[in-house]
Design a protein around this motif. Structure first.
Motif, PDB file in Angstrom:
ATOM      1  N   PHE A 160       0.656  -1.439  -0.102  1.00  0.00           N
ATOM      2  CA  PHE A 160       0.220   0.527  -0.420  1.00  0.00           C
ATOM      3  C   PHE A 160       1.354   1.458   0.009  1.00  0.00           C
ATOM      4  O   PHE A 160       0.545   2.280  -0.563  1.00  0.00           O
ATOM      5  N   THR A 161       2.332   0.976   0.598  1.00  0.00           N
ATOM      6  CA  THR A 161       2.347   2.242   0.165  1.00  0.00           C
ATOM      7  C   THR A 161       2.844   2.300  -1.042  1.00  0.00           C
ATOM      8  O   THR A 161       3.012   3.714  -1.222  1.00  0.00           O
ATOM      9  N   ILE A 162       3.988   1.487  -1.457  1.00  0.00           N
ATOM     10  CA  ILE A 162       4.925   1.838  -2.755  1.00  0.00           C
ATOM     11  C   ILE A 162       3.567   2.063  -3.827  1.00  0.00           C
ATOM     12  O   ILE A 162       3.699   3.165  -4.599  1.00  0.00           O
ATOM     13  N   ILE A 163       2.022   1.564  -3.365  1.00  0.00           N
ATOM     14  CA  ILE A 163       1.006   1.716  -4.830  1.00  0.00           C
ATOM     15  C   ILE A 163       0.762   3.765  -4.590  1.00  0.00           C
ATOM     16  O   ILE A 163       0.660   3.704  -5.619  1.00  0.00           O
ATOM     17  N   SER A 164       0.557   3.508  -2.572  1.00  0.00           N
ATOM     18  CA  SER A 164       0.070   4.716  -2.677  1.00  0.00           C
ATOM     19  C   SER A 164       1.017   6.401  -3.007  1.00  0.00           C
ATOM     20  O   SER A 164       0.409   7.300  -3.148  1.00  0.00           O
ATOM     21  N   GLY A 165       2.226   6.028  -2.799  1.00  0.00           N
ATOM     22  CA  GLY A 165       3.392   6.776  -2.994  1.00  0.00           C
ATOM     23  C   GLY A 165       3.217   7.443  -4.592  1.00  0.00           C
ATOM     24  O   GLY A 165       3.280   7.869  -5.136  1.00  0.00           O
ATOM     25  N   LEU A 166       3.364   6.091  -5.548  1.00  0.00           N
ATOM     26  CA  LEU A 166       3.356   6.271  -7.159  1.00  0.00           C
ATOM     27  C   LEU A 166       2.237   7.385  -7.661  1.00  0.00           C
ATOM     28  O   LEU A 166       2.655   8.300  -7.814  1.00  0.00           O
ATOM     29  N   ILE A 167       1.311   6.862  -6.811  1.00  0.00           N
ATOM     30  CA  ILE A 167      -0.523   7.498  -6.939  1.00  0.00           C
ATOM     31  C   ILE A 167      -0.103   8.900  -6.820  1.00  0.00           C
ATOM     32  O   ILE A 167      -0.321   9.988  -7.680  1.00  0.00           O
ATOM     33  N   ALA A 168       0.642   9.120  -5.498  1.00  0.00           N
ATOM     34  CA  ALA A 168       0.436  10.630  -5.301  1.00  0.00           C
ATOM     35  C   ALA A 168       1.818  11.660  -6.184  1.00  0.00           C
ATOM     36  O   ALA A 168       1.527  12.667  -6.222  1.00  0.00           O
ATOM     37  N   LEU A 169       2.531  10.385  -6.096  1.00  0.00           N
ATOM     38  CA  LEU A 169       3.987  11.076  -7.449  1.00  0.00           C
ATOM     39  C   LEU A 169       3.103  12.224  -8.595  1.00  0.00           C
ATOM     40  O   LEU A 169       3.449  13.046  -8.981  1.00  0.00           O
ATOM     41  N   PHE A 170       2.143  10.508  -8.909  1.00  0.00           N
ATOM     42  CA  PHE A 170       2.451  11.557 -10.545  1.00  0.00           C
ATOM     43  C   PHE A 170       0.903  11.937 -10.541  1.00  0.00           C
ATOM     44  O   PHE A 170       0.895  12.455 -11.317  1.00  0.00           O
ATOM     45  N   THR A 171       0.130  11.949  -9.819  1.00  0.00           N
ATOM     46  CA  THR A 171      -1.618  12.601  -9.729  1.00  0.00           C
ATOM     47  C   THR A 171      -1.268  13.744  -8.923  1.00  0.00           C
ATOM     48  O   THR A 171      -2.481  14.595  -8.503  1.00  0.00           O
ATOM     49  N   LYS A 172      -0.128  14.255  -7.524  1.00  0.00           N
ATOM     50  CA  LYS A 172      -0.239  15.003  -7.196  1.00  0.00           C
ATOM     51  C   LYS A 172      -1.546  15.379  -5.807  1.00  0.00           C
ATOM     52  O   LYS A 172      -1.808  16.689  -5.338  1.00  0.00           O
ATOM     53  N   GLU A 173      -2.538  14.033  -6.250  1.00  0.00           N
ATOM     54  CA  GLU A 173      -3.469  14.284  -4.939  1.00  0.00           C
ATOM     55  C   GLU A 173      -3.384  13.872  -3.572  1.00  0.00           C
ATOM     56  O   GLU A 173      -2.365  12.664  -2.891  1.00  0.00           O
ATOM     57  N   LYS A 174      -3.675  15.059  -2.052  1.00  0.00           N
ATOM     58  CA  LYS A 174      -2.377  15.237  -1.108  1.00  0.00           C
ATOM     59  C   LYS A 174      -3.344  13.334  -0.293  1.00  0.00           C
ATOM     60  O   LYS A 174      -2.996  13.058   0.383  1.00  0.00           O
ATOM     61  N   THR A 175      -4.239  13.553  -0.393  1.00  0.00           N
ATOM     62  CA  THR A 175      -5.484  11.977  -0.154  1.00  0.00           C
ATOM     63  C   THR A 175      -4.565  10.986  -0.164  1.00  0.00           C
ATOM     64  O   THR A 175      -3.745  10.229   0.906  1.00  0.00           O
ATOM     65  N   TYR A 176      -3.807  10.183  -1.458  1.00  0.00           N
ATOM     66  CA  TYR A 176      -2.822   9.342  -1.535  1.00  0.00           C
ATOM     67  C   TYR A 176      -0.802  10.000  -1.230  1.00  0.00           C
ATOM     68  O   TYR A 176      -0.923   8.861  -0.194  1.00  0.00           O
ATOM     69  N   LEU A 177      -0.999  10.862  -0.339  1.00  0.00           N
ATOM     70  CA  LEU A 177       0.364  11.584  -0.335  1.00  0.00           C
ATOM     71  C   LEU A 177       0.272  10.846   1.320  1.00  0.00           C
ATOM     72  O   LEU A 177       1.801  10.050   2.103  1.00  0.00           O
ATOM     73  N   PHE A 178      -0.518  11.854   1.523  1.00  0.00           N
ATOM     74  CA  PHE A 178      -0.489  11.614   3.536  1.00  0.00           C
ATOM     75  C   PHE A 178      -0.827   9.942   3.739  1.00  0.00           C
ATOM     76  O   PHE A 178      -0.585  10.277   4.337  1.00  0.00           O
ATOM     77  N   TYR A 179      -1.588   9.033   3.120  1.00  0.00           N
ATOM     78  CA  TYR A 179      -1.688   7.817   3.211  1.00  0.00           C
ATOM     79  C   TYR A 179      -0.506   7.031   3.167  1.00  0.00           C
ATOM     80  O   TYR A 179      -0.090   6.170   4.098  1.00  0.00           O
TER      81      TYR A 179
END
Length: 496
Positions: A23-42
């Motif tokens: 979950f850390t890897i997936i949410s980190g990658l999503i946050a990196l490409f989408t700049k979505e703060k929800t996935y960043l803090f998750y």
């Protein structure tokens, strides 16, 4: 394979660790490409939770290595971090700012200070090697704060609309209960004496198992919630796309309508242009007509003056004739100067009239008492009037009103300020218009009427050209017995 408390603890650790790592890897990658703060803090939440779990590894060699590498205070410091980022995740996951903007701002400020204070206390504990410092801070300050924030997050989450809140509330409640239970059991008199029979074997239940189970259930609920959030975002994007299509259709329809309106406006502009040309043409016609009327006035005026000179020449009164010619030359020069333009000032007009009256007074042996009541501050030089506008009225006052009186002939000019202009009164104490009509022949009457008609036309043309509201009226004056005692001509020089 024997199932005991060690096997169950190791099994749940591996499941929890792998789950958090993925979950850390997936949410980190999503946050990196989408700049979505929800996935960043998750991602930050699961990352620090992962480091805390990692320190609980069942592999003794790895555990010993990282225990030597990390200060003991990090065990509690990592918990302050992942709990804090959990609250950040809650704020963005449920868009709390949209529903509680003031509270969200306060929570963010509070979290900033909590993370800052926790970091400072951690470094003090590490540098001074005071193990109990961060432990005391964690249990007596941070844990009460964390419980309050967790309960507040669950309470506020339950008030948000939609189904997304259920994923957060269910996962958080289960995790919070099991985590608190694990913490209480770890630091109480719980001695693992409670046994559970599983697959025919009995074993002790470690407190950490409750924490692993809580983390596992919470992460499953949060992952489902994030998936549901993605579905909601896609639905909103689809809805927005459909709205955009509808808006584009409306815009196209509007553009077609505007194009039609532009054609209409173009046609109207052409009509306006033609109307302006016609208006300019009419203005020029009015100007020519005004000039024509002006030229009609000047010969009539000059003829009367020359006729007076002729009388003196016939009577062989050379002295008066020369005096009269001097006055007349000044008058003609002023008339010629005023005739160069379409307008003169009211001040200049009154000066010309004063010269005209001086000439007429000579013909009446100075028997006319002329007076001017004109306040200096009125500024008559700024009032524009048609040239020789007043002359016909003064001429009528003298020849049709005052000439029939034996004596006490009076002609009075009075100027006063109006709210939006100037008022001029020409008052004589002559015999009045009714008696004048009876004393003069029909020819004279027609001549007088023609002069008033021309004056009316001149003022009308002047008003149209200059966009003014000049007008005049004639009043018959009466004494207390109702007898005629003169005439008053009243000019109102006002704006529209």
């Amino acid at each position: 394979m024997q199932i005991n408390e060690a096997f169950l603890t190791d099994f749940l650790w591996h499941i929890t660790f792998v789950l958090l790592f993925v979950f850390t890897i997936i949410s980190g990658l999503i946050a990196l490409f989408t700049k979505e703060k929800t996935y960043l803090f998750y991602a930050l939440y699961t990352c620090f939770l992962l480091t805390y779990i990692f320190l609980k590894t069942p592999y003794k060699e790895i555990q010993d290595y990282f225990i030597d590498l990390f200060h003991p205070a990090y065990n509690f410091y990592s918990q302050t971090l992942f709990y804090s980022f959990y609250i950040y995740f809650f704020l963005y996951f449920l868009d709390i700012e949209d529903y509680f903007p003031s509270l969200t701002k306060k929570i963010k400020i509070l979290l900033f200070w909590v993370i800052s204070v926790s970091t400072v206390v951690f470094f003090i504990a590490v540098i001074a090697d005071i193990n109990w410092l961060f432990t005391a801070y964690f249990f007596y300050l941070y844990i009460p704060f964390n419980v309050v924030m967790g309960v507040l997050a669950i309470a506020k989450a339950s008030k948000t609309p939609g189904y997304l809140k259920y994923f957060f509330v269910i996962g958080s409640v289960i995790y919070l209960c099991l985590a608190i239970l694990s913490l209480i059991l770890s630091y109480s008199d719980y001695n693992y004496q409670t046994t559970i029979v599983l697959f025919g074997s009995s074993f002790y239940l470690y407190p950490i198992l409750f924490f692993y189970i809580g983390v596992f259930i919470e992460q499953i609920m949060f992952s489902l919630g994030l998936s549901y959030r993605v579905k909601m975002i896609n639905e909103r994007l689809l809805e927005q796309y459909q709205r955009n299509v509808l808006i584009n259709k409306k815009l196209n329809d509007h553009l077609v309508k505007r194009e039609s309106e532009i054609h209409i406006l173009t046609a109207k502009a052409e009509e306006d242009r033609l109307a302006k040309l016609k208006s300019a043409y009419d203005s020029q016609i009015n100007k020519l007509q005004l000039s024509l009327l002006h030229n009609q006035m000047n010969p009539h005026f000059i003829f009367n003056a020359l006729n007076s000179i002729k009388v003196y020449l016939i009577e062989n009164d050379k002295e008066k004739a020369i005096y009269y010619l001097n006055k007349f030359s000044k008058l003609i020069r002023r008339i010629l100067e005023s005739s160069r333009g379409d307008t003169v000032s009211l001040e200049e007009e009154l000066n010309i009239i004063n010269l005209y009256i001086d000439i007429e007074k000579i013909r009446f042996d100075d028997a006319i008492d002329v007076s001017f009541d004109i306040p200096f501050e009125l500024g008559l030089s700024s009032i524009k009037v048609p040239p020789l506008l007043l002359q016909p009225f003064v001429e009528n006052a003298i020849w049709h009103g005052l000439s029939s009186l034996e004596n006490n002939k009076k002609l009075h000019f009075k100027v006063r300020k109006l709210e939006n202009g100037i008022q001029l009164k020409i008052i004589d104490n002559g015999i009045g218009r009714k008696a004048s009509k009876q004393n003069y022949k029909q020819k004279k009457i027609k001549k007088s009427s023609l002069g008033l008609q021309i004056s009316n036309e001149r003022i009308d043309f002047f008003n149209k050209r200059e966009k003014l509201d000049y007008k005049f009226s004639i009043l018959d004056l009466q004494d207390t017995n109702g007898n005629a005692c003169g005439t008053e001509v009243r000019f109102n020089f006002t704006k529209n």
